[in-house]
Motif scaffolding. Structure first.
Motif, mmCIF file in Angstrom:
data_model
loop_
_atom_site.group_PDB
_atom_site.id
_atom_site.type_symbol
_atom_site.label_atom_id
_atom_site.label_comp_id
_atom_site.label_asym_id
_atom_site.label_seq_id
_atom_site.Cartn_x
_atom_site.Cartn_y
_atom_site.Cartn_z
ATOM 1 N N ASP A 167 1.081 -1.051 0.050
ATOM 2 C CA ASP A 167 -0.027 0.258 0.071
ATOM 3 C C ASP A 167 0.753 0.752 0.213
ATOM 4 O OD1 ASP A 167 -2.211 2.146 0.248
ATOM 5 O OD2 ASP A 167 -2.464 1.304 2.365
ATOM 6 N N PRO A 168 1.380 1.712 -1.616
ATOM 7 C CA PRO A 168 1.912 3.041 -0.909
ATOM 8 C C PRO A 168 1.700 3.981 -0.364
ATOM 9 C CG PRO A 168 0.765 2.732 -3.298
ATOM 10 C CD PRO A 168 0.581 1.459 -2.714
ATOM 11 N N ALA A 169 0.499 4.010 -0.388
ATOM 12 C CA ALA A 169 -0.293 5.531 0.436
ATOM 13 C C ALA A 169 -0.329 5.367 2.081
ATOM 14 C CB ALA A 169 -1.870 5.800 -0.142
ATOM 15 N N GLY A 170 -0.010 4.193 2.414
ATOM 16 C CA GLY A 170 0.269 3.403 3.879
ATOM 17 C C GLY A 170 1.080 4.107 4.072
ATOM 18 N N SER A 171 1.448 3.290 3.669
ATOM 19 C CA SER A 171 3.975 3.793 3.869
ATOM 20 C C SER A 171 4.088 5.396 3.403
ATOM 21 C CB SER A 171 4.854 2.546 3.072
ATOM 22 O OG SER A 171 5.021 3.398 1.677
ATOM 23 N N THR A 172 3.712 6.201 2.662
ATOM 24 C CA THR A 172 3.134 7.495 2.511
ATOM 25 C C THR A 172 3.345 7.873 3.908
ATOM 26 O OG1 THR A 172 3.533 7.783 0.139
ATOM 27 C CG2 THR A 172 3.261 9.695 1.239
ATOM 28 N N GLN A 173 1.798 7.687 4.297
ATOM 29 C CA GLN A 173 1.049 7.926 5.686
ATOM 30 C C GLN A 173 2.571 7.627 6.771
ATOM 31 O OE1 GLN A 173 -2.283 6.723 5.596
ATOM 32 N NE2 GLN A 173 -3.042 8.225 4.790
ATOM 33 N N MET A 174 2.951 7.056 7.142
ATOM 34 C CA MET A 174 3.824 6.573 7.906
ATOM 35 C C MET A 174 5.259 7.468 7.712
ATOM 36 S SD MET A 174 3.188 2.500 8.235
ATOM 37 C CE MET A 174 3.644 2.398 6.866
ATOM 38 N N ALA A 188 4.662 10.444 9.243
ATOM 39 C CA ALA A 188 4.637 11.049 10.442
ATOM 40 C C ALA A 188 5.596 10.518 11.228
ATOM 41 C CB ALA A 188 3.999 9.528 10.571
ATOM 42 N N PHE A 189 6.826 9.687 10.188
ATOM 43 C CA PHE A 189 8.475 9.857 11.076
ATOM 44 C C PHE A 189 8.723 10.726 11.423
ATOM 45 C CE2 PHE A 189 12.298 8.633 10.235
ATOM 46 C CZ PHE A 189 13.086 8.161 10.514
ATOM 47 N N VAL A 190 8.901 11.139 10.034
ATOM 48 C CA VAL A 190 9.220 13.188 9.749
ATOM 49 C C VAL A 190 8.948 14.128 10.092
ATOM 50 C CG1 VAL A 190 9.593 14.611 7.889
ATOM 51 C CG2 VAL A 190 10.248 12.241 7.600
ATOM 52 N N ASP A 191 7.894 14.090 10.731
ATOM 53 C CA ASP A 191 7.378 15.244 11.857
ATOM 54 C C ASP A 191 7.198 14.643 13.022
ATOM 55 O OD1 ASP A 191 5.593 16.242 9.405
ATOM 56 O OD2 ASP A 191 3.814 15.666 9.809
ATOM 57 N N GLU A 192 7.430 13.791 13.304
ATOM 58 C CA GLU A 192 7.605 13.013 14.674
ATOM 59 C C GLU A 192 9.474 14.001 14.967
ATOM 60 O OE1 GLU A 192 9.288 9.169 16.079
ATOM 61 O OE2 GLU A 192 6.609 8.616 15.936
ATOM 62 N N GLY A 193 9.524 13.911 13.788
ATOM 63 C CA GLY A 193 11.725 13.863 15.127
ATOM 64 C C GLY A 193 11.174 15.816 14.609
ATOM 65 N N THR A 194 10.821 16.745 14.527
ATOM 66 C CA THR A 194 10.580 18.014 14.362
ATOM 67 C C THR A 194 9.919 18.720 15.240
ATOM 68 O OG1 THR A 194 8.969 17.966 12.566
ATOM 69 C CG2 THR A 194 11.787 17.727 11.197
ATOM 70 N N PRO A 195 11.071 19.847 15.526
ATOM 71 C CA PRO A 195 9.922 20.576 16.201
ATOM 72 C C PRO A 195 8.730 21.578 15.851
ATOM 73 C CG PRO A 195 11.685 21.575 16.373
ATOM 74 C CD PRO A 195 12.286 20.393 15.863
ATOM 75 N N GLN A 196 7.815 21.762 16.377
ATOM 76 C CA GLN A 196 6.537 22.034 15.318
ATOM 77 C C GLN A 196 6.703 23.370 15.156
ATOM 78 O OE1 GLN A 196 3.455 20.549 14.339
ATOM 79 N NE2 GLN A 196 4.381 18.864 14.756
ATOM 80 N N ARG A 197 6.735 24.030 14.066
ATOM 81 C CA ARG A 197 6.803 25.468 14.419
ATOM 82 C C ARG A 197 5.593 26.194 13.789
ATOM 83 N NH1 ARG A 197 9.603 25.638 8.548
ATOM 84 N NH2 ARG A 197 10.399 23.397 8.597
ATOM 85 N N ARG A 198 5.312 27.619 14.358
ATOM 86 C CA ARG A 198 4.375 27.966 14.551
ATOM 87 C C ARG A 198 4.268 28.848 13.678
ATOM 88 N NH1 ARG A 198 3.689 31.264 21.106
ATOM 89 N NH2 ARG A 198 3.533 28.946 21.826
#
Length: 66
Positions: A13-20, A23-33
């Motif tokens: 499922d390429p869409a599922g792997s893109t979502q994962m 999520a992995f990339v966003d997990e490591g970066t601080p949220q920017r306002r």
């Protein structure tokens, strides 16, 4: 060219792997306002002042030459 046949783990499922991945990339970066947009009030005031100054100079020149 991509090889899209199902592997031993079932259907890929390429869409599922893109979502994962996201999520992995966003997990490591601080949220920017997001920076709030600059108010357009001062810019509008500056433009109105310049237009008013041009009108006043034109009126003074017209009165001086009349």
């Amino acid at each position: 060219m991509a090889h899209n046949t199902p592997g031993p783990e079932g259907q890929h499922d390429p869409a599922g792997s893109t979502q994962m991945f996201r999520a992995f990339v966003d997990e490591g970066t601080p949220q920017r306002r997001q920076q709030p947009a600059a108010p357009s009030g001062p810019r509008v005031g500056l433009i109105a002042g310049v237009v008013l100054a041009v009108i006043v100079v034109a009126a003074v020149a017209w009165l001086a030459l009349a």
